[in-house]
Scaffold this motif. Structure first.
Motif, PDB file in Angstrom:
ATOM      1  N   UNK A 140       0.837  -0.994   0.064  1.00 18.03           N
ATOM      2  CA  UNK A 140      -0.089   0.044   0.082  1.00 18.03           C
ATOM      3  C   UNK A 140       0.717   1.312  -0.093  1.00 18.03           C
ATOM      4  N   UNK A 141       1.959   1.353   0.486  1.00 17.73           N
ATOM      5  CA  UNK A 141       3.055   2.326   0.525  1.00 17.73           C
ATOM      6  C   UNK A 141       3.942   2.500  -0.451  1.00 17.73           C
ATOM      7  N   UNK A 142       3.975   1.530  -1.143  1.00 21.05           N
ATOM      8  CA  UNK A 142       5.174   1.165  -2.155  1.00 21.05           C
ATOM      9  C   UNK A 142       4.512   1.615  -3.745  1.00 21.05           C
ATOM     10  N   UNK A 143       3.176   1.499  -3.902  1.00 20.93           N
ATOM     11  CA  UNK A 143       2.664   1.566  -5.115  1.00 20.93           C
ATOM     12  C   UNK A 143       1.249   2.515  -5.180  1.00 20.93           C
ATOM     13  N   UNK A 144       1.433   3.450  -6.121  1.00 21.85           N
ATOM     14  CA  UNK A 144       0.118   4.292  -6.222  1.00 21.85           C
ATOM     15  C   UNK A 144      -0.562   4.166  -7.475  1.00 21.85           C
ATOM     16  N   UNK A 145      -1.527   3.798  -7.763  1.00 20.29           N
ATOM     17  CA  UNK A 145      -2.219   3.389  -8.801  1.00 20.29           C
ATOM     18  C   UNK A 145      -3.295   4.657  -9.467  1.00 20.29           C
ATOM     19  N   UNK A 146      -3.086   5.028 -10.507  1.00 21.50           N
ATOM     20  CA  UNK A 146      -3.708   6.307 -11.219  1.00 21.50           C
ATOM     21  C   UNK A 146      -4.588   5.844 -12.188  1.00 21.50           C
ATOM     22  N   UNK A 147      -5.920   6.418 -11.956  1.00 18.55           N
ATOM     23  CA  UNK A 147      -6.857   6.578 -12.840  1.00 18.55           C
ATOM     24  C   UNK A 147      -7.026   7.859 -13.755  1.00 18.55           C
ATOM     25  N   UNK A 148      -7.747   7.885 -14.750  1.00 22.82           N
ATOM     26  CA  UNK A 148      -8.094   9.113 -15.544  1.00 22.82           C
ATOM     27  C   UNK A 148      -9.027   9.821 -15.519  1.00 22.82           C
ATOM     28  N   UNK A 149      -9.211  11.169 -15.436  1.00 24.11           N
ATOM     29  CA  UNK A 149     -10.323  12.228 -15.290  1.00 24.11           C
ATOM     30  C   UNK A 149     -10.524  12.624 -16.756  1.00 24.11           C
ATOM     31  N   UNK A 150     -11.563  12.809 -17.217  1.00 24.81           N
ATOM     32  CA  UNK A 150     -11.901  13.330 -18.521  1.00 24.81           C
ATOM     33  C   UNK A 150     -11.370  15.066 -18.695  1.00 24.81           C
ATOM     34  N   UNK A 151     -11.833  15.526 -19.667  1.00 20.31           N
ATOM     35  CA  UNK A 151     -11.168  16.933 -19.979  1.00 20.31           C
ATOM     36  C   UNK A 151     -11.651  18.044 -18.916  1.00 20.31           C
ATOM     37  N   UNK A 152     -12.762  17.845 -18.512  1.00 21.82           N
ATOM     38  CA  UNK A 152     -13.223  18.891 -17.524  1.00 21.82           C
ATOM     39  C   UNK A 152     -12.521  18.770 -16.045  1.00 21.82           C
ATOM     40  N   UNK A 153     -12.034  17.445 -15.931  1.00 21.10           N
ATOM     41  CA  UNK A 153     -11.446  17.212 -14.447  1.00 21.10           C
ATOM     42  C   UNK A 153     -12.365  17.090 -13.544  1.00 21.10           C
ATOM     43  N   UNK A 154     -13.775  16.874 -13.560  1.00 22.76           N
ATOM     44  CA  UNK A 154     -14.718  16.699 -12.585  1.00 22.76           C
ATOM     45  C   UNK A 154     -15.416  15.043 -12.479  1.00 22.76           C
ATOM     46  N   UNK A 189     -14.158  10.211  -5.625  1.00 19.45           N
ATOM     47  CA  UNK A 189     -12.703   9.640  -5.523  1.00 19.45           C
ATOM     48  C   UNK A 189     -11.459  10.977  -5.402  1.00 19.45           C
ATOM     49  N   UNK A 190     -10.567  10.675  -4.694  1.00 17.66           N
ATOM     50  CA  UNK A 190      -9.549  11.597  -4.530  1.00 17.66           C
ATOM     51  C   UNK A 190      -9.078  12.157  -6.067  1.00 17.66           C
ATOM     52  N   UNK A 191      -8.951  13.303  -6.243  1.00 18.54           N
ATOM     53  CA  UNK A 191      -8.344  13.872  -7.655  1.00 18.54           C
ATOM     54  C   UNK A 191      -7.127  14.747  -7.376  1.00 18.54           C
ATOM     55  N   UNK A 192      -6.045  14.448  -8.155  1.00 20.61           N
ATOM     56  CA  UNK A 192      -4.960  15.471  -8.052  1.00 20.61           C
ATOM     57  C   UNK A 192      -4.983  16.253  -9.372  1.00 20.61           C
ATOM     58  N   UNK A 193      -4.851  17.432  -9.240  1.00 17.91           N
ATOM     59  CA  UNK A 193      -4.949  18.252 -10.552  1.00 17.91           C
ATOM     60  C   UNK A 193      -3.824  19.220 -10.553  1.00 17.91           C
ATOM     61  N   UNK A 194      -2.798  19.166 -11.468  1.00 14.54           N
ATOM     62  CA  UNK A 194      -1.701  19.858 -11.593  1.00 14.54           C
ATOM     63  C   UNK A 194      -2.145  21.395 -11.492  1.00 14.54           C
ATOM     64  N   UNK A 195      -1.377  22.490 -10.810  1.00 14.32           N
ATOM     65  CA  UNK A 195      -1.925  23.712 -10.780  1.00 14.32           C
ATOM     66  C   UNK A 195      -1.892  24.262 -12.167  1.00 14.32           C
ATOM     67  N   UNK A 196      -1.114  23.903 -13.195  1.00 19.56           N
ATOM     68  CA  UNK A 196      -1.034  24.600 -14.411  1.00 19.56           C
ATOM     69  C   UNK A 196      -1.637  23.901 -15.407  1.00 19.56           C
ATOM     70  N   UNK A 197      -2.579  22.751 -14.907  1.00 21.45           N
ATOM     71  CA  UNK A 197      -3.317  22.070 -16.156  1.00 21.45           C
ATOM     72  C   UNK A 197      -4.858  22.922 -16.088  1.00 21.45           C
ATOM     73  N   UNK A 198      -4.958  22.811 -17.337  1.00 24.49           N
ATOM     74  CA  UNK A 198      -6.236  23.781 -17.763  1.00 24.49           C
ATOM     75  C   UNK A 198      -7.309  22.616 -18.215  1.00 24.49           C
ATOM     76  N   UNK A 199      -8.605  23.105 -17.595  1.00 24.18           N
ATOM     77  CA  UNK A 199      -9.683  22.038 -18.077  1.00 24.18           C
ATOM     78  C   UNK A 199     -10.089  22.450 -19.330  1.00 24.18           C
ATOM     79  N   UNK A 200     -10.803  21.361 -20.154  1.00 16.64           N
ATOM     80  CA  UNK A 200     -11.187  21.715 -21.223  1.00 16.64           C
ATOM     81  C   UNK A 200     -12.691  21.702 -21.277  1.00 16.64           C
ATOM     82  N   UNK A 201     -13.604  21.561 -22.181  1.00 16.76           N
ATOM     83  CA  UNK A 201     -14.993  21.645 -22.190  1.00 16.76           C
ATOM     84  C   UNK A 201     -15.410  20.279 -21.293  1.00 16.76           C
ATOM     85  N   UNK A 202     -16.699  20.556 -21.200  1.00 17.59           N
ATOM     86  CA  UNK A 202     -17.199  19.393 -19.999  1.00 17.59           C
ATOM     87  C   UNK A 202     -17.908  18.240 -20.754  1.00 17.59           C
ATOM     88  N   UNK A 203     -18.164  18.514 -22.071  1.00 17.70           N
ATOM     89  CA  UNK A 203     -19.099  17.751 -22.799  1.00 17.70           C
ATOM     90  C   UNK A 203     -20.543  17.992 -22.727  1.00 17.70           C
TER      91      UNK A 203
END
Length: 477
Positions: free
Chosen positions: A311-325, A457-471
């Motif tokens: 649990x402390x050795x591996x971090x698994x990462x899923x993907x958010x869509x363009x709006x980040x929501x 779910x927890x979401x990490x969004x880089x400060x310089x990432x720009x969201x796109x259209x929500x669809x």
């Protein structure tokens, strides 16, 4: 007829492994690929138990030939894995291998007595946009900037965080992209085919390296080409590929890995067990992509994050869509995915900026999302026809584009380096030398969330990432 992405990719990977007959599995569906006629065991006594048990089972079972059971290769490598032939790899079709399935069943009682797994299929491990891609890259518009944009900060060799990307390698002119000017590592072995057209998934490692550098400027970035060959490798070789990658430059602070496979189990991959045990004894943090099958089935090595001992050795990462929501339609999901980050239509360097290079699309887009979502996802847009996809009227003319630098691309492959970069940036900002402690601190202090298939779910969004259209709408029910 809708494109059959998994089967198209099966054909692509089979061409990259012409001497390895492959099948789809498990036997009643198509979740993963594996080598026909062969199973894996740990070398030594366990391999002998597997051979003897399978031979006795086959001898007593009509229609299966016991004398086919023999050692194929007694590995002397660090992974300690032996391939055992249990059938004729030329039998049957790509829909499954009866001999392999029967061999696995024959070992169930012995595994119960041993208290752990003794045998496994020899799965194909692939980059996480391979056997079920999020999409294919699209040339960025001439005025388009990287997304995430480059974070502020300078490289300081005394405080830089070591990040190793294990992937397809670097394009030979990638250092013409300023963010990759200091990148080290291996070159992509063959970028173009004999006609000068970019091969499929070429630039994958360069794109990922550019994302790490954008989010975390104070990193010593190395990109390995351990997964150069169509991004695919047999499980029996994967562990040693990982060992070779870390041996080349020493164990880094963070490994960013956008590759893996499902295997229908909840206890990991036999072929990487030795690597995972050594990783656990080190201080390195493995940040791994959850995969793009739109499934809750564990995808390894990412799913090690859900095993208590890792649990402390591996971090698994899923993907958010363009709006980040919300979760991207293609992203794997479930309790074993521990964090999500933007992974749809990110912008990074696919090639260097020294010359335009043509690319021919391999897959056709769909008329509707293949996972049942109703927003404008990458299944449908932007529209193109691929060379591997046939319709009822026969194959269409595949679309060709030109790449010269930046591209848009989607997948958990690309959410993963964003998280790796954010952990590296946290280490620098907080003078935290331990990447695993930085991971805990970053997640503990995170207040951002998203919705993935009804779960918050927890979401990490880089400060310089720009969201796109929500669809056009939210996620499917």
């Amino acid at each position: 007829m809708a494109p059959q992405r998994f089967r198209e990719q099966f054909d692509h990977i089979q061409r990259s492994m012409p001497d390895v007959p492959l099948a789809m599995g498990p036997d009643d569906s198509a979740e993963f690929l594996y080598e026909k006629g062969v199973v894996l065991a740990r070398d030594g006594e366990e391999a002998r138990v597997v051979e003897d048990t399978v031979r006795a089972h086959f001898t007593a079972t009509a229609g299966l030939v016991g004398e086919d059971v023999r050692r194929v290769s007694a590995q002397t490598n660090r992974s300690g894995i032996t391939r055992i032939r249990v059938g004729d790899p030329g039998r049957g079709d790509r829909g499954g291998d009866r001999a392999v399935a029967s061999a696995l069943r024959a070992l169930r009682a012995a595994e119960g007595r041993a208290g752990h797994r003794l045998v496994s299929r020899n799965h194909v491990v692939h980059i996480a946009v391979n056997a079920c891609p999020g999409d294919e890259p699209v040339p960025a518009q001439p005025t388009e900037q990287p997304n995430p944009a480059p974070a502020e900060g300078l490289h300081d060799p005394d405080t830089a965080v070591g990040v190793l990307v294990i992937d397809t390698g670097l394009m030979r002119d990638c250092r013409s992209y300023p963010l990759l000017a200091r990148a080290k590592g291996d070159l992509q072995i063959k970028e173009c085919d004999d006609d000068g057209v970019l091969r499929q998934y070429v630039g994958h490692g360069t794109f990922i390296g550019g994302l790490v550098a954008a989010v975390a400027p104070n990193t010593d970035l190395t990109v390995s080409n351990a997964l150069n060959d169509a991004g695919a490798v047999l499980e029996s070789e994967f562990g040693d590929k990982l060992f070779e990658a870390v041996d080349a430059g020493g164990w880094p602070d963070i490994i960013s890995l956008s590759a893996g496979t499902s295997n229908g189990r909840t206890d990991g991959l036999l072929g990487v067990q030795a690597f995972m045990e050594e990783l656990r004894a080190r201080r390195t943090l493995l940040v791994a992509a959850a995969g793009n099958n739109g499934s809750a089935t564990p995808f390894w090595p990412a799913a090690y994050a859900d095993l208590p001992e890792y649990a402390g050795t591996v971090l698994s990462v899923g993907a958010l869509r363009s709006d980040g929501e919300f979760g991207a339609c293609f992203s794997n999901h479930g309790p074993w995915v521990k964090v999500y980050a933007p992974g749809e239509r990110l912008t990074s360097a696919l090639t260097g900026f020294t010359r335009p290079v043509p690319y021919v699309y391999q897959h056709s887009t769909y008329d509707a999302c293949r996972y049942g979502f109703s927003y404008a996802c990458t299944c449908q847009s932007p529209r193109h026809t691929g060379v591997l996809s046939d319709d009822e009227a026969g194959p269409g003319t595949p679309d060709q584009v030109m790449f010269e630098g930046l591209a848009n691309w989607s997948g958990t492959s690309f959410a993963t380096p964003l998280v790796a970069g954010m952990i590296a940036s946290h280490m620098v900002a907080h003078k935290e030398p331990d990447p695993r402690a930085a991971r805990r601190q970053l997640l503990a202090g995170n207040t951002a969330f998203a919705e993935v298939r009804g779960a918050v779910v927890p979401a990490l969004r880089p400060p310089t990432w720009r969201p796109g259209p929500a669809g056009t709408a939210g996620p499917a029910a």
